[in-house]
Write a protein that holds these residues in place. Structure first.
Motif, mmCIF file in Angstrom:
data_model
loop_
_atom_site.group_PDB
_atom_site.id
_atom_site.type_symbol
_atom_site.label_atom_id
_atom_site.label_comp_id
_atom_site.label_asym_id
_atom_site.label_seq_id
_atom_site.Cartn_x
_atom_site.Cartn_y
_atom_site.Cartn_z
ATOM 1 N N ASN A 281 -3.464 0.387 -1.967
ATOM 2 C CA ASN A 281 -2.143 -0.099 -2.364
ATOM 3 C C ASN A 281 -1.834 -1.422 -1.670
ATOM 4 O O ASN A 281 -2.695 -2.005 -1.005
ATOM 5 C CB ASN A 281 -1.060 0.949 -2.055
ATOM 6 N N GLU A 282 -0.607 -1.899 -1.798
ATOM 7 C CA GLU A 282 -0.240 -3.202 -1.253
ATOM 8 C C GLU A 282 -0.379 -3.262 0.270
ATOM 9 O O GLU A 282 -0.629 -4.319 0.827
ATOM 10 C CB GLU A 282 1.203 -3.543 -1.657
ATOM 11 N N GLU A 290 -7.358 8.600 -4.373
ATOM 12 C CA GLU A 290 -8.112 7.342 -4.424
ATOM 13 C C GLU A 290 -9.410 7.448 -3.620
ATOM 14 O O GLU A 290 -10.438 6.900 -4.021
ATOM 15 C CB GLU A 290 -7.257 6.189 -3.896
#
Length: 475
Positions: A281-282, A290
């Motif tokens: 993610n960011e 994931e």
């Protein structure tokens, strides 16, 4: 475990009023059983046991190795105090990294959050049970004094070592290549510890596979030749192989099985890191799903790269004495007679097998972990090596059971060209033929020797892995 230590050796008043030196000196006297001013490994083990702190031989040896500065086999008071001072600093950093809201205490939600960052999912109730093993005053939160006293003799040096008790390690080699890769911390990558662990695991896998090679070849023979008309069992299969090629033939194909460990491990590790970057993610964090997807894709990438070696292993194992002079001769003859496509026969069922194997393996491991945490975590958050080995063995076995029909289809497709008058069927055709002629049980031919090799394979790989880590200085 450490409540007794806190109440006797380190009473709260002393923790608050006395300085570190007096606490350490008091503790040293308790461990120095013969009162000669030095503590050897035997005294450390006996003293900690007497204080109600049985850490286990591995942890005690780590403490001794780190503290014995002059390498004379003993800890004097200066070495002992220096070790504890250095260790306490590391424990302070670990405490602060867990204390997410900086309120001076660790709560269940912070345990859950830290474990999730490492890809380990537990409920808040399970986290509370872990806290109970550290919480000395019953407040369901842990302050610095409780944390320090609990981990005073724990040789773990950072929070990731502490909370990764339940990291699902794939170092246990059972001869299959469908597991998702291990994950390493940034510190392990920077220090070079990652490649030492991979090397240790590779050597352990090589020794383990060699030790169980006869059972592995028997499995392949039963997968290819076992049927209703040819009732090959464990005893008759072993006798047939020895009669046909002698005792050495029991290890036929093992060379390729060992050689492919290194490239497969390297590719899998590299691909896993790349896929994690894609799915992060960011904030650069990677969730559990994931991680699973990244691991499965990494496994598929590695299998695609080394799959021709899987075909060579099967052909050598099924081939007759004198048919191939070695791996290169086998590759040469396959290429000449069947072309490049032959090196990827059975590729589709092999890749499809990664998902059920890895999925069931991780799901069962999580279920066993949850059951242990629910029942036993109030005493200690560390399950111990035998619990972890048992959970890993059971989960891997369940993973094999789920993916075995695909593994059998893969092996038969790889070996079809060696069987006289056998039709060259695709995956669906072969599956239909086995069901029609042999029934469901036909999809599990050879599973008995496959299960027989699990326990010795796990035992051998674990022992060799630990020895290798000691020799490489990462035990």
């Amino acid at each position: 475990m450490f409540r007794f230590l806190r109440g006797w050796v380190l009473p709260q008043a002393a923790c608050e009023e006395a300085n570190n030196s007096s606490r350490y000196e008091n503790l040293f006297k308790k461990l120095d059983l013969n009162e000669d001013g030095r503590v050897d490994i035997a005294e450390l083990q006996a003293g900690l046991k007497a204080l109600g702190i049985p850490l286990g031989r591995d942890a005690e040896e780590k403490i001794f190795k780190a503290g014995d500065a002059n390498k004379d086999g003993q800890l004097d008071i200066e070495e002992f105090m220096q070790y504890l001072k250095d260790h306490e600093k590391k424990m302070k950093l670990a405490f602060k990294s867990l204390d997410k809201n900086n309120d001076g205490k660790i709560e269940a939600s912070e345990i859950v959050q830290s474990l999730r960052i490492l890809g380990i999912v537990i409920s808040e109730q399970q986290a509370e049970k872990i806290l109970q093993s550290i919480d000395a005053d019953g407040t369901m939160s842990v302050d610095w004094n409780e944390w320090r006293d609990h981990f005073l003799f724990n040789p773990a040096t950072d929070i990731e070592e502490i909370v990764r008790y339940w990291k699902h390690s794939t170092v246990l080699d059972i001869g299959d290549s469908l597991t998702i890769p291990d994950e390493f911390t940034e510190e392990e990558k920077k220090s070079g510890q990652w490649w030492r662990q991979l090397l240790s695991g590779g050597v352990a896998g090589a020794v383990s596979r060699t030790g169980t090679a006869p059972l592995d070849r028997l499995k392949v023979m039963m997968q290819v030749h076992g049927s209703k008309s040819n009732k090959m069992n464990i005893s008759s299969g072993l006798k047939q192989m020895v009669k046909e090629g002698g005792v050495r033939s029991l290890w036929r194909g093992n060379g390729v099985n060992v050689i492919k460990i290194a490239p497969e491990t390297a590719i899998k590790f590299w691909a896993y890191e790349q896929y994690k970057k894609i799915f992060a993610n960011e904030d650069g964090k990677v969730g559990t799903i994931e991680r699973f997807v990244s691991g499965s894709l990494a496994g598929a990438t590695a299998q695609t790269s080394i799959y021709p070696m899987e075909v060579l292993k099967t052909r050598l194992a099924v081939g007759k004495t004198g048919q191939y002079s070695g791996m290169f001769d086998c590759a040469k003859k396959i290429f000449k007679r069947e072309g490049v496509k032959a090196f990827y026969k059975g590729y589709v069922p092999n890749i499809l097998g990664i998902i059920p194997y890895a999925g069931i393996d991780l799901a069962v491991y999580e279920a066993l972990k949850t059951a242990w945490l629910d029942r036993y975590a109030s005493d200690s958050a560390n399950p111990g090596v035998f619990v972890l080995l048992g959970c890993g063995t059971i989960s891997s076995t369940c993973g094999q059971l789920a993916s075995y029909p695909l593994a059998l289809i893969r092996t038969r497709m790889q070996a079809q060209a060696l069987l006289e008058e056998a039709p060259q069927l695709n995956m669906v055709g072969l599956f239909q033929r086995i069901i029609a002629n042999e029934g469901i049980i036909g999809l599990y031919r050879g599973i008995a020797p496959n299960f027989m090799k699990v326990l010795p394979a796990v035992s051998i790989s674990y022992v060799v892995y630990e020895k290798m880590k000691q020799n490489l200085g990462i035990a």
